[in-house]
Design a protein around this motif. Structure first.
Motif, PDB file in Angstrom:
ATOM      1  N   ASP A 171      38.196  -8.882  -3.350  1.00 38.90           N
ATOM      2  CA  ASP A 171      38.006  -8.446  -1.963  1.00 38.90           C
ATOM      3  C   ASP A 171      38.160  -6.931  -1.879  1.00 38.90           C
ATOM      4  OD1 ASP A 171      38.109  -7.893   0.724  1.00 38.90           O
ATOM      5  OD2 ASP A 171      39.481  -9.530   1.233  1.00 38.90           O
ATOM      6  N   PRO A 172      37.064  -6.184  -1.631  1.00 37.91           N
ATOM      7  CA  PRO A 172      37.170  -4.719  -1.544  1.00 37.91           C
ATOM      8  C   PRO A 172      38.129  -4.248  -0.448  1.00 37.91           C
ATOM      9  CG  PRO A 172      34.868  -5.389  -1.715  1.00 37.91           C
ATOM     10  CD  PRO A 172      35.673  -6.635  -1.499  1.00 37.91           C
ATOM     11  N   SER A 173      38.276  -5.033   0.621  1.00 33.00           N
ATOM     12  CA  SER A 173      39.175  -4.603   1.696  1.00 33.00           C
ATOM     13  C   SER A 173      40.628  -4.646   1.237  1.00 33.00           C
ATOM     14  CB  SER A 173      38.975  -5.469   2.945  1.00 33.00           C
ATOM     15  OG  SER A 173      39.340  -6.817   2.712  1.00 33.00           O
ATOM     16  N   GLN A 174      41.011  -5.679   0.482  1.00 29.26           N
ATOM     17  CA  GLN A 174      42.364  -5.731  -0.070  1.00 29.26           C
ATOM     18  C   GLN A 174      42.596  -4.561  -1.023  1.00 29.26           C
ATOM     19  OE1 GLN A 174      43.150  -9.501  -1.917  1.00 29.26           O
ATOM     20  NE2 GLN A 174      43.477 -10.553   0.017  1.00 29.26           N
ATOM     21  N   PHE A 203      36.305   1.863   3.623  1.00 32.25           N
ATOM     22  CA  PHE A 203      35.757   2.894   2.748  1.00 32.25           C
ATOM     23  C   PHE A 203      35.881   4.284   3.372  1.00 32.25           C
ATOM     24  CE2 PHE A 203      32.793  -0.803   1.545  1.00 32.25           C
ATOM     25  CZ  PHE A 203      33.754  -1.339   0.704  1.00 32.25           C
ATOM     26  N   ILE A 204      35.684   4.371   4.685  1.00 33.49           N
ATOM     27  CA  ILE A 204      35.831   5.682   5.329  1.00 33.49           C
ATOM     28  C   ILE A 204      37.301   6.100   5.326  1.00 33.49           C
ATOM     29  CG2 ILE A 204      36.148   4.937   7.741  1.00 33.49           C
ATOM     30  CD1 ILE A 204      34.264   7.205   8.541  1.00 33.49           C
ATOM     31  N   SER A 205      38.210   5.144   5.331  1.00 34.26           N
ATOM     32  CA  SER A 205      39.635   5.463   5.257  1.00 34.26           C
ATOM     33  C   SER A 205      39.992   6.028   3.882  1.00 34.26           C
ATOM     34  CB  SER A 205      40.479   4.219   5.553  1.00 34.26           C
ATOM     35  OG  SER A 205      40.262   3.768   6.879  1.00 34.26           O
ATOM     36  N   LEU A 206      39.359   5.503   2.828  1.00 30.13           N
ATOM     37  CA  LEU A 206      39.561   6.082   1.496  1.00 30.13           C
ATOM     38  C   LEU A 206      39.031   7.509   1.455  1.00 30.13           C
ATOM     39  CD1 LEU A 206      38.594   3.096  -0.848  1.00 30.13           C
ATOM     40  CD2 LEU A 206      40.883   3.949  -0.367  1.00 30.13           C
ATOM     41  N   ASP A 258      26.992   1.865   1.370  1.00 32.11           N
ATOM     42  CA  ASP A 258      27.838   2.411   2.434  1.00 32.11           C
ATOM     43  C   ASP A 258      27.913   3.933   2.295  1.00 32.11           C
ATOM     44  OD1 ASP A 258      30.554   3.309   3.631  1.00 32.11           O
ATOM     45  OD2 ASP A 258      30.281   1.280   4.415  1.00 32.11           O
ATOM     46  N   PRO A 259      27.782   4.696   3.382  1.00 25.67           N
ATOM     47  CA  PRO A 259      27.776   6.165   3.288  1.00 25.67           C
ATOM     48  C   PRO A 259      29.081   6.763   2.764  1.00 25.67           C
ATOM     49  CG  PRO A 259      26.896   5.449   5.408  1.00 25.67           C
ATOM     50  CD  PRO A 259      27.482   4.237   4.753  1.00 25.67           C
ATOM     51  N   SER A 260      30.181   6.023   2.807  1.00 21.67           N
ATOM     52  CA  SER A 260      31.456   6.537   2.312  1.00 21.67           C
ATOM     53  C   SER A 260      31.683   6.214   0.839  1.00 21.67           C
ATOM     54  CB  SER A 260      32.618   5.971   3.137  1.00 21.67           C
ATOM     55  OG  SER A 260      32.524   6.378   4.490  1.00 21.67           O
ATOM     56  N   VAL A 261      30.684   5.607   0.204  1.00 17.99           N
ATOM     57  CA  VAL A 261      30.781   5.190  -1.194  1.00 17.99           C
ATOM     58  C   VAL A 261      29.748   5.969  -2.009  1.00 17.99           C
ATOM     59  CG1 VAL A 261      30.561   3.233  -2.794  1.00 17.99           C
ATOM     60  CG2 VAL A 261      31.570   2.899  -0.521  1.00 17.99           C
ATOM     61  N   VAL A 262      30.100   6.337  -3.228  1.00 13.38           N
ATOM     62  CA  VAL A 262      29.150   6.967  -4.147  1.00 13.38           C
ATOM     63  C   VAL A 262      28.443   5.861  -4.928  1.00 13.38           C
ATOM     64  CG1 VAL A 262      28.836   8.535  -6.101  1.00 13.38           C
ATOM     65  CG2 VAL A 262      30.551   9.048  -4.349  1.00 13.38           C
ATOM     66  N   GLY A 263      27.151   5.689  -4.674  1.00 14.27           N
ATOM     67  CA  GLY A 263      26.357   4.687  -5.379  1.00 14.27           C
ATOM     68  C   GLY A 263      25.947   5.211  -6.750  1.00 14.27           C
ATOM     69  N   VAL A 264      26.235   4.425  -7.788  1.00 12.98           N
ATOM     70  CA  VAL A 264      25.991   4.857  -9.165  1.00 12.98           C
ATOM     71  C   VAL A 264      24.894   3.997  -9.785  1.00 12.98           C
ATOM     72  CG1 VAL A 264      27.011   5.272 -11.433  1.00 12.98           C
ATOM     73  CG2 VAL A 264      28.402   5.567  -9.360  1.00 12.98           C
ATOM     74  N   GLY A 265      23.804   4.643 -10.196  1.00 16.28           N
ATOM     75  CA  GLY A 265      22.711   3.952 -10.861  1.00 16.28           C
ATOM     76  C   GLY A 265      22.905   3.900 -12.367  1.00 16.28           C
ATOM     77  N   GLY A 266      22.019   3.193 -13.040  1.00 15.64           N
ATOM     78  CA  GLY A 266      22.125   3.013 -14.487  1.00 15.64           C
ATOM     79  C   GLY A 266      21.122   3.857 -15.247  1.00 15.64           C
ATOM     80  N   THR A 267      21.483   4.216 -16.479  1.00 13.37           N
ATOM     81  CA  THR A 267      20.602   4.974 -17.370  1.00 13.37           C
ATOM     82  C   THR A 267      20.564   4.313 -18.739  1.00 13.37           C
ATOM     83  OG1 THR A 267      22.389   6.441 -18.105  1.00 13.37           O
ATOM     84  CG2 THR A 267      21.113   7.147 -16.187  1.00 13.37           C
TER      85      THR A 267
END
Length: 468
Positions: free
Chosen positions: A310-313, A354-357, A395-404
Motif C-alpha cells: 500500500d503506497p499510502s502506508q 505523494f504531495i506530502s512527501l 502522479d505529478p508529485s512522483v518521478v516516473g522512471v522509464g526503462g533502457t
C-alpha cells in the motif's frame, strides 16, 4: 469521489412508520469511485470513467470463515489548502512538518470524527498519528460490509490469487463523507504489481556481468565523492529479502555496503503473506533487486525497506519516521498499475500522500511500467488494450522512471582447449530506449508547470516518464 445519495435502511424503515413526519432524514453518500469493476459481478455502480475489469468474480458469497476474517481498509481524509501547498512546492520550498500539521494535513477534528464513527460501530482503528491523512481500520469482513454498506465476494486478481474484495460501492453518512477523499483498500486484488522483466538468458555464457560499479562507471559517477553518506533511501517492497543474498551481492560486486546499514519496517496493520517471500516469487525478485542496487549505487547510504503493498502506508510511515531519520530524501517503489484500471478515489486520495512527501523534500520514484503504451490485464503489451499511463508514476508529485537497454562491447576469447572463438561481453558502450518501457499521457492528472519545453508534446495533461 463520485457521490450519490442512498437512503439508509434505518431511515427508510422509520419513514415507512411515520410517513407524516415533516423533518428531513439523514442520507448516506455513495463513494462509487472507491471500487473498480469486477468481471462477472452484478455491480451497477460503475465509476464515471470507463475502466478495464482487472478482477474476476470467483464466488458471489463468502463462507462463514471468510466473513469472519480480519479485513483492513482506510478512510482517506481531505487535506487543507492544497492550492497553496502546490504553489509553494513548485517554488522549491520544503515545508516543516509542524506547519504541515497546522495548515495542510487534514484537521485532527476530522480524523477523530471518522475514527469515532467507526469505533462506535465495532470497527477497530489504528492509533492516531501525526499526519491524520487517513483513518486505518479493520474488523471482520462481514461487519465491515455492514458498516460501509458494501458487498464482499471472492475475486481473483491478476496475480492468480483469490481475495475477499468489495463488488459494490461503499457508503458513509453525509456528516462523515464531507471529510473523506475515499474509502481505500476495499479491493485488495487491486494492488501495484511488480514491474520486473527477467533476462531470458542467465548471466554468464557471454552475458555481461553488470553490477552497480559498472553502471556508475558508464555514467562517469566514479570518483565524484558522492556515495550516499548521510543519506537514507526508503524502498517500498511487497516481500522480504534474504539478508545473506544482500551481503553476497554487495561482496561479489566489490561494494562496501553491508547489512549493518539495512533496516526492515512493516508499516500499518496489514500482515505480509509469507508466500510472497518465497525465493522464486516475482515480488521477492523485485524487492531483492531494488535493495541490492540502491545499496550498491550508494554504498554510503542507509537503506530502509518498508514491506507493504500500500503506497499510502509507505508514505505515512516515512513522514512519521522523518524526525528520527532526517536523511530520508529519496523513496522508491517498483510496483504499478494502469490508470485505466482504477479505483478512481485511490488515485486521487493517494496523490495527497505523494504531495506530502514532496513537501518534505523527498523525491519519490516509481516505474512507468514494463508493458509498453498499452498495458493489458495479461501483464504485457497488447495493441488492442487501452492506451494508459501507469500509476503512481503518472502522479505529478512522483518521478516516473522509464526503462533502457544497454549494449556491451564484445571481446574474442579462445578457449584453453581449442575450438571456436567465443565472444565475451565486457564494458557497456551504449544505452537505448527500451521498447517495453511504459509511458504516455495521464487521463487523470493535469500537466505540472515544470513539464514544458522542447520535445514535450502539446496538451494539458501530465506526461510520463520523466527520466529513463
Amino acid at each position: 469521489m463520485s457521490p450519490s445519495h442512498r437512503l439508509t435502511a434505518a431511515a427508510a424503515a422509520l419513514l415507512a412508520l411515520v410517513a407524516s413526519a415533516t423533518h428531513a432524514f439523514a442520507s448516506d453518500i455513495v463513494f462509487s469511485g472507491s471500487i473498480a469493476p469486477v468481471e462477472g459481478a452484478a455491480d451497477t455502480q460503475r465509476p464515471a470513467k470507463a475502466h478495464v475489469s482487472v478482477g474476476k468474480l470467483v464466488r458471489d458469497e463468502l463462507t462463514p470463515a471468510e466473513g469472519q476474517s480480519d479485513f483492513h481498509f482506510s478512510v482517506a481524509l481531505k487535506m487543507r489548502n492544497l492550492p497553496e501547498l502546490r504553489s509553494r512546492i513548485a517554488a522549491g520550498e520544503v515545508i516543516p512538518q509542524s506547519e504541515m500539521v497546522a495548515k495542510f494535513y487534514p484537521a485532527r477534528e476530522s480524523f477523530l470524527r471518522v475514527a469515532n464513527w467507526l469505533a462506535g460501530r465495532g470497527i477497530q482503528t489504528a492509533p492516531e498519528e501525526m499526519t491524520h491523512l487517513a483513518v486505518q481500520a479493520h474488523g471482520p469482513a462481514f461487519q465491515v460490509g455492514q458498516v460501509l454498506q458494501t458487498r464482499f465476494a471472492r475475486v481473483k486478481g491478476l496475480d492468480g490469487r483469490e481475495y475477499t474484495s468489495a463488488v459494490s460501492a461503499p457508503s458513509v453518512p453525509e456528516e462523515i463523507a464531507g471529510f473523506a477523499a475515499g474509502v481505500n483498500g476495499l479491493q485488495p486484488h487491486m494492488r501495484p504489481l511488480p514491474q520486473i522483466t527477467l533476462p531470458t538468458t542467465p548471466l554468464g555464457n557471454g552475458q555481461p556481468s553488470c553490477g552497480p560499479l559498472t553502471i556508475a562507471w558508464y555514467y562517469n559517477a566514479l570518483g565524484l565523492g558522492l556515495d550516499g553518506t548521510n543519506e537514507t533511501i526508503a524502498i517500498m517492497t511487497g516481500a522480504a529479502v534474504d539478508p545473506n543474498d544482500l551481503n553476497a551481492f554487495w561482496a561479489n560486486s566489490g561494494e562496501r555496503q553491508t547489512n549493518a546499514s539495512f533496516t526492515v519496517i512493516n508499516p500499518g496493520w496489514t500482515a505480509i503473506d509469507p508466500s510472497q517471500n518465497a525465493s522464486n516469487n516475482v515480488a521477492c525478485f523485485e524487492a531483492t533487486i531494488d535493495v541490492e542496487w540502491a545499496g550498491g549505487i550508494a554504498p554510503g547510504a542507509k537503506i530502509r525497506q518498508y514491506i507493504t503493498v500500500d503506497p499510502s502506508q509507505f508514505a505515512v510511515q516515512i513522514l512519521n519516521d522523518l524526525a528520527a531519520n532526517p536523511g530520508i530524501h529519496q523513496a522508491s517503489m517498483s510496483g504499478a498499475f494502469a490508470e485505466s484500471w482504477g479505483p478512481d478515489d485511490q488515485l486521487i486520495s493517494d496523490s495527497q500522500y505523494f504531495i506530502s512527501l514532496a513537501a518534505a523534500g523527498i523525491t519519490f520514484f516509481a516505474p512507468s511500467g514494463d508493458w509498453g503504451s498499452n498495458p493489458s490485464i495479461q501483464m504485457d503489451y497488447d495493441p488492442i488494450a487501452p492506451l494508459s499511463a501507469m500509476w503512481p508514476a503518472s502522479d505529478p508529485s512522483v518521478v516516473g522512471v522509464g526503462g533502457t537497454s544497454m549494449a556491451f562491447a564484445e571481446s574474442p576469447n579462445q578457449p584453453a582447449g581449442g575450438g571456436a572463438v567465443q565472444y565475451i561481453s565486457t564494458d557497456p558502450i551504449a544505452e537505448y530506449a527500451w521498447n517495453g518501457s511504459g509511458g504516455g499521457v495521464s487521463t487523470w492528472f493535469s500537466r505540472p508547470s515544470w513539464q514544458s519545453g522542447v520535445g514535450v508534446p502539446a496538451g494539458s495533461m501530465r506526461c510520463v516518464p520523466d527520466v529513463s
